[in-house]
Motif scaffolding. Structure first.
Motif, PDB file in Angstrom:
ATOM      1  N   SER A   1      40.970 -64.083 -52.547  1.00  0.00           N
ATOM      2  CA  SER A   1      40.475 -62.878 -51.870  1.00  0.00           C
ATOM      3  C   SER A   1      40.062 -61.816 -52.880  1.00  0.00           C
ATOM      4  N   ILE A   2      40.839 -61.661 -53.948  1.00  0.00           N
ATOM      5  CA  ILE A   2      40.474 -60.688 -54.984  1.00  0.00           C
ATOM      6  C   ILE A   2      39.169 -61.086 -55.658  1.00  0.00           C
TER       7      ILE A   2
ATOM      8  N   ALA B   1      36.839 -62.903 -54.257  1.00  0.00           N
ATOM      9  CA  ALA B   1      35.756 -62.764 -53.278  1.00  0.00           C
ATOM     10  C   ALA B   1      35.350 -61.317 -53.069  1.00  0.00           C
ATOM     11  N   ALA B   2      36.225 -60.357 -53.421  1.00  0.00           N
ATOM     12  CA  ALA B   2      35.879 -58.948 -53.250  1.00  0.00           C
ATOM     13  C   ALA B   2      34.680 -58.561 -54.110  1.00  0.00           C
ATOM     14  N   TYR B   3      34.484 -59.242 -55.247  1.00  0.00           N
ATOM     15  CA  TYR B   3      33.330 -58.950 -56.100  1.00  0.00           C
ATOM     16  C   TYR B   3      32.023 -59.386 -55.442  1.00  0.00           C
ATOM     17  N   TYR B   4      32.101 -60.319 -54.510  1.00  0.00           N
ATOM     18  CA  TYR B   4      30.906 -60.821 -53.823  1.00  0.00           C
ATOM     19  C   TYR B   4      30.909 -60.410 -52.354  1.00  0.00           C
ATOM     20  N   SER B   5      31.650 -59.367 -52.016  1.00  0.00           N
ATOM     21  CA  SER B   5      31.755 -58.968 -50.617  1.00  0.00           C
ATOM     22  C   SER B   5      30.411 -58.499 -50.059  1.00  0.00           C
TER      23      SER B   5
ATOM     24  N   THR C   1      35.102 -54.480 -46.066  1.00  0.00           N
ATOM     25  CA  THR C   1      35.170 -55.244 -47.315  1.00  0.00           C
ATOM     26  C   THR C   1      36.468 -56.021 -47.405  1.00  0.00           C
ATOM     27  N   VAL C   2      37.575 -55.391 -47.049  1.00  0.00           N
ATOM     28  CA  VAL C   2      38.863 -56.085 -47.077  1.00  0.00           C
ATOM     29  C   VAL C   2      38.872 -57.244 -46.088  1.00  0.00           C
TER      30      VAL C   2
ATOM     31  N   SER D   1      36.759 -60.107 -47.455  1.00  0.00           N
ATOM     32  CA  SER D   1      37.389 -60.736 -48.619  1.00  0.00           C
ATOM     33  C   SER D   1      38.562 -61.620 -48.206  1.00  0.00           C
TER      34      SER D   1
ATOM     35  N   ALA E   1      37.260 -64.766 -46.499  1.00  0.00           N
ATOM     36  CA  ALA E   1      36.762 -65.706 -47.498  1.00  0.00           C
ATOM     37  C   ALA E   1      37.910 -66.355 -48.267  1.00  0.00           C
ATOM     38  N   GLY E   2      38.965 -65.585 -48.569  1.00  0.00           N
ATOM     39  CA  GLY E   2      40.115 -66.157 -49.264  1.00  0.00           C
ATOM     40  C   GLY E   2      40.811 -67.219 -48.445  1.00  0.00           C
TER      41      GLY E   2
END
Length: 298
Positions: A25-26, A28-32, A73-74, A77, A80-81
């Motif tokens: 998840s962390i 994936a946050a860069y590609y949110s 965003t959270v 993410s 996706a995680g």
């Protein structure tokens, strides 16, 4: 293992799965932003974010409050995680359950998972394919002179709900096949349900899909009905195969099967050792031989 050991192992397995979800998840946050664009792509955007066009042609995607960009965003993410890290946490769950299963149960589980994943992926792909059409149908209801301002979180909820509903609905035929393989229901009985199943599937397609257009209902109900009849055909073939291997298949429920009462030599039965004579009895031929004051009967 004792109960405490089982709970300790479950805690460790859950911790590993949660750690994998958190790490992915962390990352994936860069590609949110890319993920949100992908999930919101079925919505036709108004050019340059303007509202001059008719409301039924396009929409403006917006954030409606101050915390909405952060919470969206959270949410994306974490979602996706969970999806990307699913092989890890599913393996942890399987490693906790598998030692308590028999070999045949593990075989059925492998077959179920091998078929469930492609079916769910097919349903999710179909949902994402028809989403643009469904969105345009819903936007087309907008009266002239009005504009559509859609919150981003609502769009994501709509897309995820469609994908989950379609993916889960595609698992119904697989569940029926597993019930037939375990002997819970026969193919003939499943074939007798076809009218109610077809009606129920179309009602489910009309209620479960977030869109109210008939196209979404047909897109969901049509493939499920086809898969249902495939499951019925598989079950009928499986019942015939099972009947050929069952010598008592033609007997009524209250009719007894023939028993083979032919005696077999005890030394030819596998796993059974022939009785050994006592040393004092071997080769004597006397029926009144006593050992320690007792005959061989007592």
């Amino acid at each position: 293992m004792p109960l405490a050991e089982h709970l300790r192992e479950l805690r460790n397995r859950l911790a590993k799965g949660m750690l994998a979800i958190a790490i992915v998840s962390i990352a994936a946050a860069y590609y949110s932003e890319e993920l949100m664009k992908f999930l919101a792509s079925p919505v036709p955007r108004c050019p340059d974010g303007g509202l001059e066009s008719k409301g039924g042609e396009c929409a403006v995607v917006a954030y409606t409050d101050l915390l909405s960009p952060f919470t969206t965003t959270v949410k994306v993410s974490v979602m996706a995680g969970i999806i990307i890290a699913s092989p890890i946490w599913l393996y942890q769950l399987w490693a906790f359950i598998a030692p308590g299963l028999h070999k045949s149960e593990r075989k059925y589980t492998y077959a179920f998972v091998s078929a469930a994943v492609p079916l769910f992926a097919g349903g999710a792909l179909l949902a994402y394919t028809i989403l643009p059409i469904s969105v345009r149908v819903l936007l087309g209801i907008t009266p002239d002179g009005s504009a559509n301002i859609l919150p981003m979180d609502k769009i994501l909820d709509f897309t995820v709900r469609m994908i989950l509903i379609f993916g889960a609905a595609f698992e119904l035929p697989l569940i029926l096949i597993m019930m037939n393989l375990t002997g819970m229901v026969t193919g003939r009985r499943m074939a007798g349900w076809w009218r109610g199943v077809v009606m129920g599937v179309f009602i489910f397609g009309a209620v479960a899909t977030p869109t109210t257009d008939p196209f979404g209902m047909m897109a969901l109900a049509g493939p499920i009905v086809v898969l249902y009849f495939i499951a019925v055909a598989f079950s009928l073939v499986n019942d015939k195969r099972r009947a050929r291997k069952n010598p008592d298949a033609d007997l009524d429920d209250d009719e007894a099967s023939d028993l083979d009462l032919t005696p077999e030599p005890i030394d030819q039965v596998e796993g059974v050792r022939p009785p050994r004579a006592l040393p004092e009895q071997a080769g004597t031929g006397r029926s009144d031989q006593r050992v320690n004051g007792f005959d061989d009967v007592t």
